[in-house]
Motif scaffolding. Structure first.
Motif, PDB file in Angstrom:
ATOM      1  N   GLU A  48     -21.651  -8.305  22.205  1.00  0.00           N
ATOM      2  CA  GLU A  48     -21.401  -7.754  23.534  1.00  0.00           C
ATOM      3  C   GLU A  48     -21.022  -6.294  23.343  1.00  0.00           C
ATOM      4  O   GLU A  48     -19.854  -5.940  23.176  1.00  0.00           O
ATOM      5  CB  GLU A  48     -20.294  -8.536  24.236  1.00  0.00           C
ATOM      6  CG  GLU A  48     -20.154  -8.196  25.706  1.00  0.00           C
ATOM      7  CD  GLU A  48     -19.210  -9.144  26.429  1.00  0.00           C
ATOM      8  OE1 GLU A  48     -18.306  -8.632  27.116  1.00  0.00           O
ATOM      9  OE2 GLU A  48     -19.382 -10.369  26.302  1.00  0.00           O
ATOM     10  N   ARG A  52     -19.033  -6.852  29.823  1.00  0.00           N
ATOM     11  CA  ARG A  52     -19.949  -7.377  30.845  1.00  0.00           C
ATOM     12  C   ARG A  52     -19.436  -7.128  32.263  1.00  0.00           C
ATOM     13  O   ARG A  52     -20.231  -6.922  33.193  1.00  0.00           O
ATOM     14  CB  ARG A  52     -20.198  -8.867  30.606  1.00  0.00           C
ATOM     15  CG  ARG A  52     -18.951  -9.740  30.641  1.00  0.00           C
ATOM     16  CD  ARG A  52     -19.244 -11.207  30.399  1.00  0.00           C
ATOM     17  NE  ARG A  52     -19.617 -11.480  29.021  1.00  0.00           N
ATOM     18  CZ  ARG A  52     -19.905 -12.694  28.550  1.00  0.00           C
ATOM     19  NH1 ARG A  52     -19.848 -13.733  29.368  1.00  0.00           N
ATOM     20  NH2 ARG A  52     -20.232 -12.891  27.292  1.00  0.00           N
ATOM     21  N   GLU A  53     -18.124  -7.148  32.447  1.00  0.00           N
ATOM     22  CA  GLU A  53     -17.562  -6.922  33.785  1.00  0.00           C
ATOM     23  C   GLU A  53     -17.836  -5.496  34.267  1.00  0.00           C
ATOM     24  O   GLU A  53     -18.082  -5.274  35.454  1.00  0.00           O
ATOM     25  CB  GLU A  53     -16.050  -7.192  33.781  1.00  0.00           C
ATOM     26  CG  GLU A  53     -15.666  -8.644  33.553  1.00  0.00           C
ATOM     27  CD  GLU A  53     -15.677  -9.032  32.078  1.00  0.00           C
ATOM     28  OE1 GLU A  53     -15.895  -8.136  31.228  1.00  0.00           O
ATOM     29  OE2 GLU A  53     -15.462 -10.225  31.770  1.00  0.00           O
ATOM     30  N   GLY A  85     -24.458 -12.426  26.022  1.00  0.00           N
ATOM     31  CA  GLY A  85     -23.837 -12.562  27.326  1.00  0.00           C
ATOM     32  C   GLY A  85     -24.744 -12.140  28.461  1.00  0.00           C
ATOM     33  O   GLY A  85     -24.334 -12.106  29.619  1.00  0.00           O
ATOM     34  N   TRP A  88     -24.850 -14.654  31.278  1.00  0.00           N
ATOM     35  CA  TRP A  88     -23.754 -14.557  32.251  1.00  0.00           C
ATOM     36  C   TRP A  88     -24.058 -13.486  33.286  1.00  0.00           C
ATOM     37  O   TRP A  88     -23.851 -13.696  34.494  1.00  0.00           O
ATOM     38  CB  TRP A  88     -22.454 -14.226  31.522  1.00  0.00           C
ATOM     39  CG  TRP A  88     -21.261 -14.123  32.412  1.00  0.00           C
ATOM     40  CD1 TRP A  88     -20.432 -15.137  32.813  1.00  0.00           C
ATOM     41  CD2 TRP A  88     -20.753 -12.930  33.030  1.00  0.00           C
ATOM     42  NE1 TRP A  88     -19.436 -14.661  33.628  1.00  0.00           N
ATOM     43  CE2 TRP A  88     -19.608 -13.303  33.791  1.00  0.00           C
ATOM     44  CE3 TRP A  88     -21.142 -11.600  33.025  1.00  0.00           C
ATOM     45  CZ2 TRP A  88     -18.864 -12.380  34.521  1.00  0.00           C
ATOM     46  CZ3 TRP A  88     -20.407 -10.680  33.759  1.00  0.00           C
ATOM     47  CH2 TRP A  88     -19.280 -11.064  34.501  1.00  0.00           C
ATOM     48  N   GLU A  92     -24.433 -13.945  37.336  1.00  0.00           N
ATOM     49  CA  GLU A  92     -23.550 -13.238  38.263  1.00  0.00           C
ATOM     50  C   GLU A  92     -24.339 -12.362  39.230  1.00  0.00           C
ATOM     51  O   GLU A  92     -23.989 -12.250  40.413  1.00  0.00           O
ATOM     52  CB  GLU A  92     -22.540 -12.392  37.485  1.00  0.00           C
ATOM     53  CG  GLU A  92     -21.516 -13.202  36.709  1.00  0.00           C
ATOM     54  CD  GLU A  92     -20.708 -14.125  37.597  1.00  0.00           C
ATOM     55  OE1 GLU A  92     -20.179 -13.639  38.635  1.00  0.00           O
ATOM     56  OE2 GLU A  92     -20.605 -15.324  37.277  1.00  0.00           O
ATOM     57  N   GLU A 118     -30.316 -18.375  27.470  1.00  0.00           N
ATOM     58  CA  GLU A 118     -29.774 -17.321  28.314  1.00  0.00           C
ATOM     59  C   GLU A 118     -30.810 -16.735  29.264  1.00  0.00           C
ATOM     60  O   GLU A 118     -30.467 -16.157  30.298  1.00  0.00           O
ATOM     61  CB  GLU A 118     -29.181 -16.205  27.440  1.00  0.00           C
ATOM     62  CG  GLU A 118     -27.870 -16.589  26.769  1.00  0.00           C
ATOM     63  CD  GLU A 118     -27.083 -15.369  26.327  1.00  0.00           C
ATOM     64  OE1 GLU A 118     -26.675 -14.571  27.191  1.00  0.00           O
ATOM     65  OE2 GLU A 118     -26.896 -15.215  25.112  1.00  0.00           O
TER      66      GLU A 118
END
Length: 311
Positions: A48, A52-53, A85, A88, A92, A118
């Motif tokens: 990562e 990611r946020e 990731g 994810w 989202e 993924e």
């Protein structure tokens, strides 16, 4: 923005908002045609690279700013699926919008079950396949040690069996390298095994790191379409137009795009002119100011001037 750029336009994806997940250049391959230049150090371990946020927040802000988007496209300054990731992030993004999600990847990591998993939520996946033989594959993409042609092919086949979305394989057609009838027929054989929904022919129109990279002739392009169309649908994409009209800061928007790939000067001229309709002198003035910042320089490729970042 640090991670989000565009929108950029293409025949394949219309108005697409780009999301770059990698520090340059993080890649499993060292392709002779790569618009990002040579791979100085291979990266093969997934991680990562950025929070990611933070990436998701930039996507959220961009969605509020840009309307009329056709796709959100995950792409990397290297091999996209090195970002651990991404699954994810896709999930989202789908909570935020109904705009479909595409992922552009070289496909070299599809042999890993976690990578295939993924990608299952993406609406379209665009992996690369430039050859139907190991020798030609190695000549063109020059993979990191341990990444074999057979592994690449098996990963594509396995993903096709699991994936319900649109699998669009990209074939970079290189004049004098993989555009012979023999090379194209070898490629057709493996494409039949993979069974993609479509093949997108792409051409080396941007500056490449190796001098032997040339555009194929119109006759060879037509021949490629004829041979590959025997096993799947083939699209020869026409280049779209860059759209800067909603960019809050034109200099930063252009910097974000040019830092990820060279931009043809006439394409940039049109995009800037579209921002100032009826002001004929404004485009030249803006471009002069942009060059004066020292961020960019001009290089020539196939007789066309391109904007690239100053090194």
């Amino acid at each position: 923005m640090k991670y989000v750029f565009g929108p950029v336009s293409s025949k394949r994806l219309g108005q697409s908002l780009g999301v770059d997940l990698l520090p340059p250049k993080s890649c499993t391959w060292n392709c002779v045609y790569c618009q990002l230049g040579k791979t100085r150090k291979f990266v093969t371990e997934r991680q990562e690279f950025f929070a990611r946020e933070e990436i998701l927040e930039e996507i959220r802000e961009a969605l509020e700013r840009h309307k009329g988007l056709d796709w959100i496209t995950f792409v990397g300054s290297g091999e996209t699926m090195l970002y651990k990731g991404i699954g994810w992030l896709i999930a989202e993004v789908k909570k935020l919008t109904d705009i479909p999600v595409a992922v552009i990847t070289n496909g070299s990591l599809l042999y890993l079950e976690e990578v295939r998993e993924e990608l299952l939520q993406a609406d379209a996946v665009l992996p690369s396949l430039n050859a139907g033989s190991e020798a030609l594959h190695n000549q063109i993409v020059r993979p990191a040690a341990g990444l074999t042609f057979r592994q690449h092919l098996e990963g594509l086949v396995a993903f096709r069996h699991e994936y319900q979305g649109r699998l669009w394989i990209e074939v970079m057609l290189l004049g004098g390298i993989n555009d012979s009838d023999e090379a194209l027929r070898d490629l057709a054989i493996v494409l039949k095994e993979i069974n993609p929904d479509m093949v997108h022919l792409v051409l080396p129109t941007r500056p490449a790191p190796e001098q032997e990279v040339h555009l194929p002739s119109d006759e060879r392009i037509e021949r490629a379409i004829a041979i590959l169309s025997e096993v799947t649908t083939v699209v020869n994409p026409l280049k779209g137009n860059m759209d800067l009209r909603n960019a809050p800061d034109m200099l930063e928007a252009i910097t974000a795009i040019v830092s990820r790939h060279p931009v043809q000067q006439r394409e940039l001229q049109k995009a800037i002119a579209d921002c100032f309709p009826g002001e004929n002198d404004k485009t030249a003035e803006v471009m002069k100011e942009m060059l004066a910042t020292g961020r960019f320089k001009l290089v020539e490729h196939n007789g066309e001037p391109y904007w690239v970042m100053q090194s």
